[in-house]
Design an enzyme around this catalytic site. Structure first.
Site, PDB file in Angstrom:
ATOM      1  N   VAL A  19      -5.482  -8.266   6.572  1.00 22.38           N
ATOM      2  CA  VAL A  19      -4.325  -7.430   6.922  1.00 22.38           C
ATOM      3  C   VAL A  19      -4.496  -6.040   6.133  1.00 22.38           C
ATOM      4  O   VAL A  19      -4.537  -5.890   5.046  1.00 22.38           O
ATOM      5  CB  VAL A  19      -2.895  -8.077   6.536  1.00 22.38           C
ATOM      6  CG1 VAL A  19      -1.848  -7.060   6.897  1.00 22.38           C
ATOM      7  CG2 VAL A  19      -2.606  -9.346   7.068  1.00 22.38           C
ATOM      8  N   GLY A  30      -6.974  -3.903   5.633  1.00 28.38           N
ATOM      9  CA  GLY A  30      -8.350  -3.802   5.001  1.00 28.38           C
ATOM     10  C   GLY A  30      -8.094  -3.682   3.463  1.00 28.38           C
ATOM     11  O   GLY A  30      -7.459  -4.588   2.881  1.00 28.38           O
ATOM     12  N   GLY A  63     -16.194   5.097  17.149  1.00 31.54           N
ATOM     13  CA  GLY A  63     -16.329   3.738  16.578  1.00 31.54           C
ATOM     14  C   GLY A  63     -14.935   3.200  16.216  1.00 31.54           C
ATOM     15  O   GLY A  63     -14.989   2.237  15.431  1.00 31.54           O
ATOM     16  N   LYS A  94      -1.348  -9.745  12.289  1.00 29.29           N
ATOM     17  CA  LYS A  94      -1.064  -9.232  11.039  1.00 29.29           C
ATOM     18  C   LYS A  94       0.334  -9.529  10.696  1.00 29.29           C
ATOM     19  O   LYS A  94       0.683  -9.878   9.552  1.00 29.29           O
ATOM     20  CB  LYS A  94      -1.644  -7.739  10.721  1.00 29.29           C
ATOM     21  CG  LYS A  94      -3.128  -7.771  11.019  1.00 29.29           C
ATOM     22  CD  LYS A  94      -3.499  -6.293  11.198  1.00 29.29           C
ATOM     23  CE  LYS A  94      -5.026  -6.131  11.377  1.00 29.29           C
ATOM     24  NZ  LYS A  94      -5.242  -4.812  11.622  1.00 29.29           N
TER      25      LYS A  94
END
Lengths: 441, 441
Positions: free
Chosen positions: A132, A134, A187, A205
């Site tokens: 969750v 990073g 990206g 999450k």
């Protein structure tokens, strides 16, 4: 201290970040643990793909079994993603008495209860800080930092892709499609962006955060989920005129009996600190009854931020392995036996403020027809704008409501959308603004 | 699990919050630990003062010795504040093998190294989450959440009183004195506000954060400290015109060799997330080389937020006591033997951008005299404003510089302040704006 040995499965972007930390920065682990953390083996189905970090060839294998069967490996890091194979891998590792560290929110949202139970039976741990937001230490904060609080509310910007797209739509006036294409080029969005833009990733999450916040089992299925694909630049512009920013928010709130659980586009006052979270950043605004409101903010994805969270779990685990106290803190903060049951409040019973954008034929009596139906469902209008700009042959009529009940809103809009003068399905965006009903708009 | 028993010394505001959590919310501890946490005794010199929570009279004593001498008490919570008595109390508790939880940043800034060593020798822990930024889990984040990072930079709004005053000056145009009086009336500033408004409290906290960030000993004496008492509303207004907000920032930055350590009023770009931190809130913006920038934000003081942090420490400690692993994680993240030495970069060697406000007689040649001296010290001007408003018989001339060296700035200003046309000591405010030298202003 015992020297802890690690096997990594999934040598992709995040895996490369973990390899970088473990091999190029081994001193960091040594300083904290007194011993290095040994990266014993890395497995990936694709041996040939170019990677961002170098790895001694003898550490690299395409056979997961070499990791699972290695008795010296204490910890398996699962970074393959997806659900089925990751589930099999983790359950196999736990069955062999290996600890697991994973970044896989989809898997935990769907099978976390079973996985945590299996880990507990095996006397090992599952670290999931990376699953969750990073590198933001959110799991640690909810499980330990706020352990003495009753959590009253969480607002989360949990998906960087969606927030990047909304930021582009907001700042550059881009359409959803234009912003998505740019997110893909940068990206920030995958070729198939469904999980991100439909709110599913954020809901995965939120399911994990709710279990931590309330000390309950993970209950992904109970979360109401809407994405951002139907939003148009005009809604973002009009929101701004009313003093709001649109964010894809994951919301949970405890009314003492039941808890709300929903992910949807939400209007937040421009001066709310969450409204200023731009680009691919994540942020979580948590209100505890003791601590009050706190905010955690940072990069919710990416190679090194996610690797930072994996490595934090490895260090914590290494302390516990060395001291023989695996499972020192239960994975969701409370023991399984003490997990409370918190019924979810159905969406229909939510009471909040709403933004409606009606696509109406520009003809006398339209406003009267709409407002008559709203009044019949006890929906009171706080503000209305009728703009001249014609879209696809109709004129947008925009309303902000006082607090209303979701079921009333749904019934009223069903009726309104059947009016001959309404040319498209009405756009509804929920508003979180505690001051709206307190003050004059 | 062993039932952990606690003695509390200092039954003031925060102490009352801790008593509330331990007595009115004992279920929270029981759910996490499987056992309650027992509040065995509370000591305070003043038995009679009215308090915000009720406490069974038999638990209350005015003799600290009753806590220190009680063999059943595992943990002493120190909430008396100050330095000398708190030091004696904590050292006495440690000598008797008791764990300590404290909110005392001044004490730790001055004597933390010795206290942590004494705890280590005694095989007990000192929890200090409450000492920095109240309920924000900042110690946990730096010690564990970001454990695999090299910390590159910390910007902290660490003192709620100063931030409240600056917010009032910024939003209401109040003078420092007016804002201070209001802060005192609201309970955000003490009768003697010196520690807060002179930056000393923030420096205490920065000393603790730097030790955690860099894995070094605490080194309070090395921090350069300036407060907010010389700021005037005009500086706040002019800052806004240049696109900046003034905050009392605690700054540390690692250049790879040496680290900066300074607390002073700082101009931040208005769109920096730290610029939007208003009122008595605290926030810390940390950049780690893996995680990138993260922000933690919340109430840095007050009864329940601080109690939340004390209680989190108690829970963590109770896990460790029950498992017999006290000292599982070293107090500053790395073992004493592995603490690195990081020389502090002297203030004179800092390179940054500056705001100067000169009080000059309105006469031809003034700008030329000032800019000539600046040029001689290699200080290049990025922007200049000369406003018509006369203050105390002189006109403010305001400059923003490109990056310059602090020692050059100090020498140049000493020379400028000796000019006959300069009527007051020049106001200098440092700017943190990475884009200033990149872009055209």
């Amino acid at each position: 201290m015992k020297t802890v040995q690690v096997g990594l499965v999934g040598f992709g972007t995040v895996g490369s970040g973990v390899v970088r930390l473990l091999t190029e920065h081994e001193d960091r682990f040594r300083r904290r643990l007194g011993e290095p953390l040994i990266l014993k083996k890395v497995a990936d189905i694709d041996l040939a793909r170019p990677r961002l970090v170098s790895l001694a060839p003898e550490l690299f294998t395409d056979k997961v079994q070499e990791i699972l069967a290695d008795p010296e490996i204490d910890v398996v890091i699962e970074l393959i993603g997806g659900v089925t194979e990751a589930y099999d891998l983790i359950m196999a590792a736990l069955a062999r008495g290996k600890h697991v560290v994973t970044a896989n929110k989809a898997l935990l949202a769907l099978h976390g209860n079973e996985i945590f139970q299996a880990a507990s039976r095996a006397g090992v741990e599952v670290g999931f800080e990376a699953s969750v937001c990073g590198g933001i230490p959110l799991i640690l904060t909810l499980r330990q930092g706020l352990a003495a609080n009753s959590i009253q509310e969480i607002f989360g910007i949990l998906n960087g892709t969606s927030n990047y797209i909304l930021s582009k739509m907001s700042m550059a006036g881009a359409s959803f499609q234009q912003a998505l294409v740019e997110a893909q080029a940068q990206g920030y969005a995958e070729a198939d962006p469904t999980l991100d833009v439909e709110g599913i990733d954020a809901a995965h999450k939120l399911a994990i955060l709710m279990a931590l916040a309330y000390g309950t089992q993970i209950n992904f299925g109970a979360i109401h989920v809407e994405g951002i694909t139907r939003l148009e630049p005009i809604d973002i512009q009009l929101a701004r005129e009313f003093g709001y920013q649109i964010k894809l928010l994951a919301i949970t709130r405890d009314d003492g009996q039941r808890v709300e659980a929903r992910v949807h586009p939400t209007m937040l006052p421009l001066d709310h600190i969450m409204a200023s979270v731009q680009g691919a950043f994540n942020a979580v605004y948590i209100t505890g009854d003791a601590v009050g409101p706190i905010l955690l903010y940072g990069q919710g994805a990416g190679m090194m931020p996610t690797a930072s969270a994996v490595a934090a779990d490895l260090i914590d685990l290494a302390y516990n392995i060395s001291h023989g106290v695996a499972g020192r803190v239960p994975p969701l903060g409370v023991n399984f036996a003490d997990q409370s049951r918190r019924p979810i409040k159905p969406l229909e019973e939510i009471v909040t403020n709403y933004y409606f954008r009606f696509a109406a034929v520009d003809r006398p009596g339209v406003l009267s027809a709409i407002s008559g139906i709203l009044a019949r469902f006890e929906i009171s209008i706080a503000a209305v704008i009728q703009k001249g700009r014609e879209i696809r042959g109709s004129v947008p009529v925009v309303m902000i409501t006082h607090e209303a009940k979701e079921s009333h809103v749904q019934q009223a809009l069903a009726e309104i959308d059947r009016l001959a003068v309404i040319t498209e399905k009405t756009i509804v965006i929920r508003i979180e603004d505690p001051n709206l009903d307190a003050a004059q708009i």
